[in-house]
Structures are given as structure tokens and as C-alpha cells.
Design a protein around this motif. Sequence first.
Motif, PDB file in Angstrom:
ATOM      1  N   MET A 124    -117.605  79.583 -84.890  1.00  0.00           N
ATOM      2  CA  MET A 124    -116.272  79.963 -84.422  1.00  0.00           C
ATOM      3  C   MET A 124    -115.540  78.694 -83.992  1.00  0.00           C
ATOM      4  N   LYS A 125    -114.369  78.483 -84.551  1.00  0.00           N
ATOM      5  CA  LYS A 125    -113.624  77.291 -84.158  1.00  0.00           C
ATOM      6  C   LYS A 125    -113.071  77.459 -82.740  1.00  0.00           C
ATOM      7  N   PRO A 126    -112.680  76.362 -82.074  1.00  0.00           N
ATOM      8  CA  PRO A 126    -112.080  76.500 -80.744  1.00  0.00           C
ATOM      9  C   PRO A 126    -110.765  77.272 -80.829  1.00  0.00           C
ATOM     10  N   THR A 127    -110.446  78.019 -79.806  1.00  0.00           N
ATOM     11  CA  THR A 127    -109.178  78.750 -79.751  1.00  0.00           C
ATOM     12  C   THR A 127    -108.037  77.791 -80.111  1.00  0.00           C
ATOM     13  N   PRO A 128    -107.231  78.101 -81.084  1.00  0.00           N
ATOM     14  CA  PRO A 128    -106.133  77.189 -81.413  1.00  0.00           C
ATOM     15  C   PRO A 128    -105.041  77.152 -80.343  1.00  0.00           C
ATOM     16  N   SER A 129    -104.880  78.226 -79.589  1.00  0.00           N
ATOM     17  CA  SER A 129    -103.853  78.221 -78.534  1.00  0.00           C
ATOM     18  C   SER A 129    -104.340  77.418 -77.347  1.00  0.00           C
ATOM     19  N   ILE A 130    -103.768  76.240 -77.161  1.00  0.00           N
ATOM     20  CA  ILE A 130    -104.083  75.420 -75.996  1.00  0.00           C
ATOM     21  C   ILE A 130    -102.779  75.055 -75.301  1.00  0.00           C
ATOM     22  N   ASP A 178    -107.472  72.629 -72.690  1.00  0.00           N
ATOM     23  CA  ASP A 178    -108.080  72.554 -74.013  1.00  0.00           C
ATOM     24  C   ASP A 178    -108.927  73.814 -74.257  1.00  0.00           C
ATOM     25  N   SER A 179    -109.577  73.839 -75.375  1.00  0.00           N
ATOM     26  CA  SER A 179    -110.439  74.983 -75.695  1.00  0.00           C
ATOM     27  C   SER A 179    -111.680  74.447 -76.401  1.00  0.00           C
ATOM     28  N   VAL A 180    -112.645  75.313 -76.634  1.00  0.00           N
ATOM     29  CA  VAL A 180    -113.900  74.854 -77.214  1.00  0.00           C
ATOM     30  C   VAL A 180    -114.473  75.943 -78.123  1.00  0.00           C
ATOM     31  N   GLY A 181    -115.181  75.510 -79.182  1.00  0.00           N
ATOM     32  CA  GLY A 181    -115.751  76.449 -80.144  1.00  0.00           C
ATOM     33  C   GLY A 181    -117.175  76.824 -79.814  1.00  0.00           C
ATOM     34  N   GLY A 227    -103.272  75.441 -86.128  1.00  0.00           N
ATOM     35  CA  GLY A 227    -104.539  76.169 -86.088  1.00  0.00           C
ATOM     36  C   GLY A 227    -104.401  77.669 -86.201  1.00  0.00           C
TER      37      GLY A 227
END
Lengths: 363, 363, 363, 363
Positions: free
Chosen positions: C302-308, C207-210, C104
Motif C-alpha cells: 500500500m502506498k503512503p496516503t497521497p493526501s498530505i 507527511d504520510s507513510v505506506g 498521487g
Amino acid sequence: MSSEFGSLLKISVFGQSHGRAIGVVVDGLPAGEAIDLEELNAFLARRKPGKSHLSTARREADAPVFLSGLENGVTCGAPLCAVIENGDQHSSDYDALQDKPRPGHADYTAFVKWGGQADMRGGGHFSGRLTAPLCIAGGIAKQILSRRGVYVGAHLQSVGTVADALFPLRPTKELFDAVAAKPFPVLDDQAGERMQALILEAWKNLDSVGGVVECAATGLPAGLGEPMFGGVENRLAAALFGIPAVKGVEFGDGFAAARSRGSENNDPFVMEDGRVQTQTNHAGGILGGITSGMPIVLRTAMKPTPSIAQPQRTVSLSAGENAELVIHGRHDPCIAHRAVPVVEAVTAAVLLDLLLEGHHGTF
Amino acid sequence: MSSEFGSLLKISVFGQSHGRAIGVVVDGLPAGEAIDLEELNAFLARRKPGKSHLSTARREADAPVFLSGLENGVTCGAPLCAVIENGDQHSSDYDALQDKPRPGHADYTAFVKWGGQADMRGGGHFSGRLTAPLCIAGGIAKQILSRRGVYVGAHLQSVGTVADALFPLRPTKELFDAVAAKPFPVLDDQAGERMQALILEAWKNLDSVGGVVECAATGLPAGLGEPMFGGVENRLAAALFGIPAVKGVEFGDGFAAARSRGSENNDPFVMEDGRVQTQTNHAGGILGGITSGMPIVLRTAMKPTPSIAQPQRTVSLSAGENAELVIHGRHDPCIAHRAVPVVEAVTAAVLLDLLLEGHHGTF
Amino acid sequence: MSSEFGSLLKISVFGQSHGRAIGVVVDGLPAGEAIDLEELNAFLARRKPGKSHLSTARREADAPVFLSGLENGVTCGAPLCAVIENGDQHSSDYDALQDKPRPGHADYTAFVKWGGQADMRGGGHFSGRLTAPLCIAGGIAKQILSRRGVYVGAHLQSVGTVADALFPLRPTKELFDAVAAKPFPVLDDQAGERMQALILEAWKNLDSVGGVVECAATGLPAGLGEPMFGGVENRLAAALFGIPAVKGVEFGDGFAAARSRGSENNDPFVMEDGRVQTQTNHAGGILGGITSGMPIVLRTAMKPTPSIAQPQRTVSLSAGENAELVIHGRHDPCIAHRAVPVVEAVTAAVLLDLLLEGHHGTF
Amino acid sequence: MSSEFGSLLKISVFGQSHGRAIGVVVDGLPAGEAIDLEELNAFLARRKPGKSHLSTARREADAPVFLSGLENGVTCGAPLCAVIENGDQHSSDYDALQDKPRPGHADYTAFVKWGGQADMRGGGHFSGRLTAPLCIAGGIAKQILSRRGVYVGAHLQSVGTVADALFPLRPTKELFDAVAAKPFPVLDDQAGERMQALILEAWKNLDSVGGVVECAATGLPAGLGEPMFGGVENRLAAALFGIPAVKGVEFGDGFAAARSRGSENNDPFVMEDGRVQTQTNHAGGILGGITSGMPIVLRTAMKPTPSIAQPQRTVSLSAGENAELVIHGRHDPCIAHRAVPVVEAVTAAVLLDLLLEGHHGTF
């Protein structure tokens, strides 16, 4: 890139000398501008060959057809496209040249760039014929500018070592019109006679000769142009070097300034008619890349026509060996006088672009 | 627009002479290029003032600090930003000038464009000092080019009416290096002596003098550049006119071509070392805007330094009346010799841009 | 190209996340514009991390230093350069990642493009940190626009599947200010609570979210923008996709328009207050690429943060085999709320550019 | 600016719907590319109206005439100009509309921009008819790309709320060809039947309906595109918003990504066939603006045709009062299916431009 110049006003030129048609797209013209087609055709006629014994006999119809952007003689805001059909071509004249690049022409460099598919008949896309669509764009720009009190004019400043007078400090519209109306576009007709004699003499010697075109523009406000690389000089030079055969561009005193003193070259500011002006105009109306309100003055060096009837040394690209070449066909012994309206045209297009951009330094 | 040039490689210059710092962003540099900072600083030193009695006493540290784009001395692909802090300023020298524009400078045109907010201390953004960041960008370009066998060099071709020799048909890297190593960058040192005498004499007379810089580049492949407005000449000229004081640019024989015959000016093609070359190089390595494989040759006309110590006529902008002006402070009586590396720098940057673009005529 | 956008107003961004500094050059700003630095810093503070438990703990000083273009708090016309020093970096966190590209992120594509020299510490030039200089440029643009009655505001329109209200037909400056003052930038605070709960839950799940940012601009005159490719949508989209994580841009009803009927989507023209307006604004203030005078409305996905923090599958570039990766360090579980001022900033910069260009359709 | 896009490959579109002709200049095409005119005409036929009862009855000849750049069916390097004459116009249909701008069209904004001189017959320069020249440029680009193993295909992804399948992870040339050969360009013909029923129903209700076009490209190398504003998404979006009726553009999962988690949206890297690939393609083949080597996937939202036969509310510009409008003439109740080849065309042109630029990250 490539065959286009301009920022808010974009001029995109297309066509090959012996292809189906040549033309221009002018994108960004203001709407509501009436274009006098008679005046435009008169302007185009100034660059036409065949006007005198000094020019190639090729007849160009050069009547532009407007495909878009001009409705009922008025610009409508959409991109304007004008096309000139090609006719009267003797492509066979060029058949033998495919293998032997003509010295001074783009034959060899186009071959390296585009390979054997390059259409170099009559010079192809590099032909002086491509200046006709430039004159359509520039002729339209001239009309729009003149409606705002901005006038652009040019004359043949020299042929070989024979020099015309230089433009006076404040050239007028009347002077521009007077030169434009002459069959040979000089200020000093006696100099013009000597130039024509020189061209004829070159022709008789199967040779050609170069010249300098001087162009001026009056009526521009001070403050146009951006610093450093967005300056008036940068943009004009970038466009003017697109005219075939131009090998030098200078503003104001140009190369002569490099031989002068600061005390001579600096233009003293003075109040005149309630406005800041300069007493002289060695700067050619541009300081720091920005218009000063004084006339823009520039000169372009045109090299001698590379097509000459003398035998010339070249190479055979297929054989990879030296060869001799004789160019047949009709060629102008000098193109500088025909370049006069072209320099006007390109200058006018760039200045209209600058004017459209406005002097948005403050807003 | 404005203070930027380039296509795939963009050079964006910022700063005012007496502001906090000047600098440059170079966007589009290839990654993985080691930059020899010692070599770069040596290049920057060539344009520095204060090298001799001929230059202004202002000391410039000019040690660039790299904020981005260069990690461990190697380009990383991201835009490179280099900054030079300003020090040693005597802004008070300029306080009185706010109202009285200096002839030959951009004071007046900047005032019209930007109003009273224009920061014209020391010439502001129009100052010759802005050529330092140009040299950073160009010095980096020179290193990248030389790694591919492309060399760029320049010399002072004339001061006033005193002329140096011209570059030979095939200038070498060794020649470029030799000129660059000289305290006064000429080919013919005797001509150099006369030039320096002329500059000193101008100085004693509270005057200044102009000059011409000749620049050449070798090792470029044939086929670079686009037709008409995307040509090598167009792009070089557009950038070179961004150097303060440049009033003319010519390629190959330039304005001299306008005085010559086609039979003299055409460069015959010949096979040499199995390659197509030309016997002469009046075209300066460019035909139809496209490189021929021969050395690029160009010249820029630099006007005399406008800052002279003689009293000059100007106007008071506030009073709207004529006035007299005496410029104090330190000023070079000639800037042309310091412009030599600057012309090299700008030329190198444009040529690297062209090379990155490749000759994508066929692909 | 590259890290720059704009026409008459050019915004050029430089810097890597863990390099020496990041910054921006803004070329073409009108002169004489007072910049309220307190207001600018308050604007910058809106994108800063570390404001709440929802953001990465990295402390950014983010106090811009102005190297040029701004003198005594007023723009002087010359290019403005602002720089933010980088501090507080944990580059060692990234050392292990050099070989294993993070899913990502741009690690892999930058490696292919720039080779091993790419500086990808902290995301390098692709880092969200580069939005700080964008906010400097955009914050300045917002001040200049607001002085002309043009206001730009944004809110977080959704996080995951939790939606905020949409902007009303005619959002006001007061509404923009109210949202900007909130710690969590939504219209409906209850929706905001649910969004924050969702973000926290994602965080707990490693996890992350957009999310979606909605932006509006009021006060623009009708007639700005050019047809086809020079339209307001084209220019805004070209710039907005430069914000890291943006994967979609829509204007007015956007993708919802693709699900609606012409009778629903057409905005009826009506006379209101003596002006032509539309009763609805499904077009988002843009018809044919040209402003209608109604508010500009756009949304960016905006996509979710790729750094998870979950283990992820990737490859070892050196070994050429599959590998597992665990990303350590601090990372926002959602970047959409921090992107709100960034979308405002980019939108403001593009709109100021358009306004400077003027509606030169007729002149 | 304006009706042009592209960097090294420039596409400049001209013409008004009811003017003399429409056309395109394509500047920067590589030389030596044979263009299969039969294949090109088959491509152009895909966007033609009148193919079925779902499209306007206007017959377009649309046989392009090549004025330049194409000699003996092969590109010659010079700018290519292709022209389509306009015929079969019912301009009188539009006479009454001059004063009453049609909701959802550019009539009003063009009037504000260009004044009464705007040629809005049939939508003028804003007409969907201008997509024909776009398809000429894009159809040529598609042929040049396919010769290098790069294939571009598209399908109608939805009409109203009826959805087609999405492209599979690795769409093939065969799939692209199969969809292109269908009279209604969908993957799932049953979904296609429902879409057509929906369009017919809208038509019977004197209404129209929008849709979404999905486009994919395979075979591109990783590493194309520049960071931030020179990315593949920026350039594609800037061009795609030039297609009339496009109100949204998204890449990969686009707006759906804003509703997903990082753990879902990140594409794991895997070694496959000795190459780095991703197991999923939520990113649509683009990370950090740069191609990853996976298929490019994008979607454009097309609004419903604004021309509907229901009475609509508008204003009389001359009277300055509210008015009613009934649009006569023939109009497609849905344009999304005809937009499928147009999206392909624009995508192909941008990708060819990127490919010509090369991945000059290192050189």
C-alpha cells in the motif's frame, strides 16, 4: 467477444474458408474423457457437403488433427486444439467478387469493418465451413454429455413451407440416433421426400430455400441456468446466432406461444414417477431461464442460401455505382439440412458448459 | 453471468418484486451526458401498469432515486445506480403459493435452484417488475443514442392472431415518437382496437394472451459487431431473452426467411444518396452479425401471462402429490403491450454498448 | 470491466465519496446462507476511520441497508444489493481542488478520462470510502467460507521499514480472530507500537507513510483454479489491485523468491496425516496457478496516503501553468492498517468465487 | 477463464510441452496490419533456449506457422492462429516423474485437478515452452503498437541479489532496442557479468536462481483504463501472473512505495512541453488504475527454476509415502533472463487491448 462462446467451457473458432486451415480451441473440457474418434468422425460426416446431389460438390477431408488437449484419445485437461487443413479451393471463383459484394452475404459488412484486407474468399471467416470446427467441439461435448445421460438430437423441421413432424413430448436417444442415421434428417420420411423435391426445384430455378432446425436435449437436471441474462435461453441463443444463416431462435412454443392463451400455454405440473414433471412442454424445458427437468426444445430459422446462380443486383465498391453480379461455383440450394448437426453441436457445447457450472444455487 | 449483460457497458439488475427495492447499476456510461429526467420518467411511464383497464391495478411509484453516477443531472463517469422503492405489496396473496408452483412461472425452477429460501413473493427476482430498472438503463441509453442520431422504437406487432402492420423500410424518429405517445402502442389503431378487444375477451374468460413486439433502430453506422459469436444478433438475443416471457427472438424476416427463397430474401445492394444501401431489408440490418447501415429490425415473442384466474393443475411440493391451484390477485391479461418500451430499452442498451466499442476492425 | 470483479460470483461496486450513497451488488451468492449481521458489522467496523487518533475524524455510519437478496437474514439466491448512505461530507474542502489535481490521486487521470464532469469530491469513485461496500461483500463471503472450514485472515505486515512477524506456516482461525480483535492489527504488538509511533511521527511532519498487508487463507481444497490466466494468483491480483493505493501484489515468497535459490524455494512434498502436504510454503499454496491445499499467502503493498498537509507542486488545469497546492481537511497519515480487513474481504470474495466454480477438472 | 486473457483482444494459448504442437489464437486484432515476420522471428529468438551456455540445450525450431488471420503478411481481421510444432522431446526423461511430483512444479496440483490423465511430460501445459505462443501474440502486438508510437521494452533487473540499474524516468525506443540486441538483456553490462557469474555458480552447485524483470511502455495516451477492477494494473497483473514462475507483480515503486513517505512517493504535476506531466514517476504511469501519460513501469518477480539436479524430497503418489527424487535432463539454472521478452509480450498484448478499447470515458 468475437469468435468465441462459453463461460467455464470456452469454444474459440478460427480460420477462413480458403486460408490454410480452420480449427477450434476448446478450453475447460474436463480431463479423463475418452473421445471415440470414429463416433466423432461419423458426427462430422453428417454436416459434410457432397453427400448427395443436393449438396455442393466441394470435397472436404475434414479429418481433424488434434494438436493439444487429447492424448491417447483421452482429454488431459489442457485446452484442446483441433485443426482441419483446407484443400480443394477454387479461390479464383471469388476474385471477381472482391469489388461486388454478394447480396445476403457478409462481403459488404466485412469490407466496411476490415477494409480491403478482409479475406472473403469463399466467405472467409463467415463461411459455413467454419461450422466444421464447431462440430468438432460439439461432437466431443455430445460424447461427454451422453456419458451422463444427457442426449442431444435434432431434425430438419421444415424446408420452405414443407413441415416435418415436431419432436414428441419425450424424445429418446433412440429417436435421436435414428434421425441421425438417415441420409435426410427428418422424422417423417414422406415430408422429407417433399422437402428434397422442393430443394431440387429451387436448384433448377437457380434459387435456394430456407428451413428450420428443431433441436432437443433430454436428461438435464432441473435447476441449471441463472436468472435474467444468465439463463439457458440467453446462452443458447447467444451461441446459436453464431451459426451462419440463423435469423431466429425460439424455445418451446416460441412464436406460436405469442398466438396462444395462457390456459393453453401453461404446462401443468404433475407428479410422475415420483418426480415433478409437466404434462405438456410448451416452455421447452425452461422456466425463468432455468431448466425444469423437462426436455429442452428449441428451433432455429435458417435463411435460404444467399449464393444463387441467378443474376443479382449489387454495387461496384470501387466505382460507387450499381452493378450486376452472377455467382459462379458450387453452392447448396439449401443449407438447413446440413445445419442439423451444427445446431446439435452448439447446443451440446452450451449445455455441457451449464452442466460444468453446476447448479450452484445452493452449495 | 446471471442478472447482468453488456461488455464495455454493463447493466446489472437487482431486486425482488416484494423486497425492499429494485434497481440497476449501469457501469461504463460515458461521462458528460445530460439526462433529461422528465423524458426518462415519461419513458418509464410507458411500461407502468394501471394505465388502463387492461393492466393490473398495482400502483407503482417507480420514481427512480439515483444513488451514484449522476450529479446535477449529468453522468459523471462513475457507475450509475438507480433504485426504486417497493411499496403497495400484497405478499399475503402469495403465501399459499409457496408450496404450489404456478404453471408457467419460475416458482418451481427457482425452488429447485435456491431451495425454500427463494423469495418468490410476486415472482421475486423473476417478476416483470424487474423490467422497470431495465427501462431506467435503457431510457438513459436511448437519450445518449438519440444525441448521436441513433433512434430506437418499437410497437406491438401482434396480440394472439391479430397483427399490426410491420415497420416500414425506413422508420423515422417521428414514427417512433408517434407510437410511443399512443395509449396503445401500435401503428394501425384499428388493429389496436381489435387487439384490445381480444385482451378484454381473454380477461373475461379468466385467461391471458401473448403477443409479439417489433423493435427497430435507425442511424447506426455499418461495421458494428464482431463475427460469429460477438455479432449484433448474438448480443441482442442474449439480452432480450432476459426479459421475462420472451420465448423467441428473430431478426429481419426471421422465421419467415426460413419459408422464403434466396431470390426473395437477398437484399440487393444499391447506391443511394452516395451510400451503399439495400433495396429491401430482409436481413434486418445485419449481415454476418455486423451492421449494414440499414435499420436494425427485430421481433420478440412474448408468451401469454402465466397468471390466470382459472383453476390450474399443479403439485404440492411438500406433499409430493398433485394439487389444484387458483391464483388470486391482480394480473395483466396481456403483458406484450407493456413490454414494448422494455424491448426498446434492452435494445438501446445493447446498441450503445456496441457503439462505445466502436468499429475497431481497423484502427 | 470497470468496477466489477468475479466470474460466477460477481461483485459490482458503485458510489462516489460525496454522492448520495455507496453500495455493492453481489450476484451469484448461494441461497440459504444465514448472514450474521452483528458479525458483519463488527467486520465493517475494522476498516472504519475514527477508531483512534491515527485515523481521520470523519464519522461514517456505514450501517448497510440491504435492498435485495437478503430476506429474514438469509440469502435468497437473487442478487444482493447493500447500500450505505453518505453523510458528514465537507465537499467545500474539495472545491478549490477541481482545478489543481492532487499529486498521487486520480484527480488528473479522471479528469482526462471523464472531463470536467468527473465527480472527484473526496476522491469520488476512487475514494478509499468505496472499500466499505467491498467489505460488505467480503464480510458475507467470509461467513459463507468459514461455514465450510475456509478461514481468511490478515495483519499489517509492515509500516514504512518497521516489520511485523510473518504468518506462521499454518495460521489458525484462532490467530486470525486474535489479530482481528486488536485495535492495531499486528501479530507482534511491540512491532505494532513502533509502527504507530512511526505513523504519528509522519503525521507530525505533515507527511504520510505506506505499508504492507499480509493475508492468508486456510482450509481450501487442492485443485482450485485454472492454468495460465485463470489461476488463483491471476484472479486474486486482478481483484486486489482494485483496492485504492495497492501498487504491488505477491504470493508466497514473492519478490523474495527472486532473490533465493531453487533449493531454498522449492517446497518438498511430504505425507502428513495421510495427506500430501509441503514442508515449507514458499509457494503460498499455489503451484501452476492451482491451489495445493497449503495455506494461501499473499501480500499487498500500500502506498503512503497521497493526501498530505505539506504544500505540494501541481498544475492549474485551467491556466495550464505550474501551481502550488495545500490540501486541507482530515486525512489518515497511513491507510495500510485500515486496509487489513479490505484485503481480507477481497481475498474472501475471490476464494468463494473459486470454490463455487468447484474443481471441475474432472466431473 | 483458463488459458486466455484480454477483453476486445483475446489471447488464447494451447498446447503441452511434449504434445504435437503449441500455439495461440489472437481474436480481435485490427485488420490491415502488416506483420514483419523477420522482426517477429527476431523477437521470438530472444526467449529461445540454447543461446548460450546458460540455457537448456533443447533446440526449438519455434518457426510459427500461421493457419489463419494473416494473409500475405497482413492481418485480415479474422482470428489469427499460429502454431509451433513440437520436436526434439525426451519424454522418457519424465516417465519416472509421473508418480513423484517435482517440488515447485505444477505436477501435483495438476494431478489433483485432472487426475492421472494430466499430460505433465515436460511440464505439459504449464511448461515455460507455452511462453513461445505468448511471444507470437505479443510480438505482433508490439509491431502494431510501435506503429502508433507506443514502445514496450524490458530488461533483467536482478538475478538473486545482483541488481541492474532501473529504467530512467523516460526510457526511449533506442534504449529498448539496445537492450533487446544484447545477448544478456541488462542496462549495465557489468551487473550483467555478475549476474551470469551467479547463474553459473548456481548451476555448478546443481541449483538455480530467481530474478526480476522490469518492463516499461512509453507513448500511451492518458486516460486509458477503467476505475477499480478494470484498471491498467488489474489487467496487466491478471495477465502477467499467467507467465510461469511469476510470483509477484508491482507497478512504479511497488513494494518500495510501502516503505516510503507520501512526500517522497507523490509525483508532482508540472507543465512540460505544454503538457501535464509528472516530475517523477513513482506511480509507474498509473493513477487510480488509469494511465497518466507517463511511462508505464512494472516489475515481475520470477522464482528460481524449480528443476534442479540436487536430490529432492517428494512423495510417491501411488504408495502414499515419502520418497526421494532426482530430476534428470536439461534445465535452465535461471529463467528470468529468458522471461524478459515474455514480459514484454504480455504487457504489449494487454496495452494493445486497452488501446483498442479506447478511452471511451466520453464519446
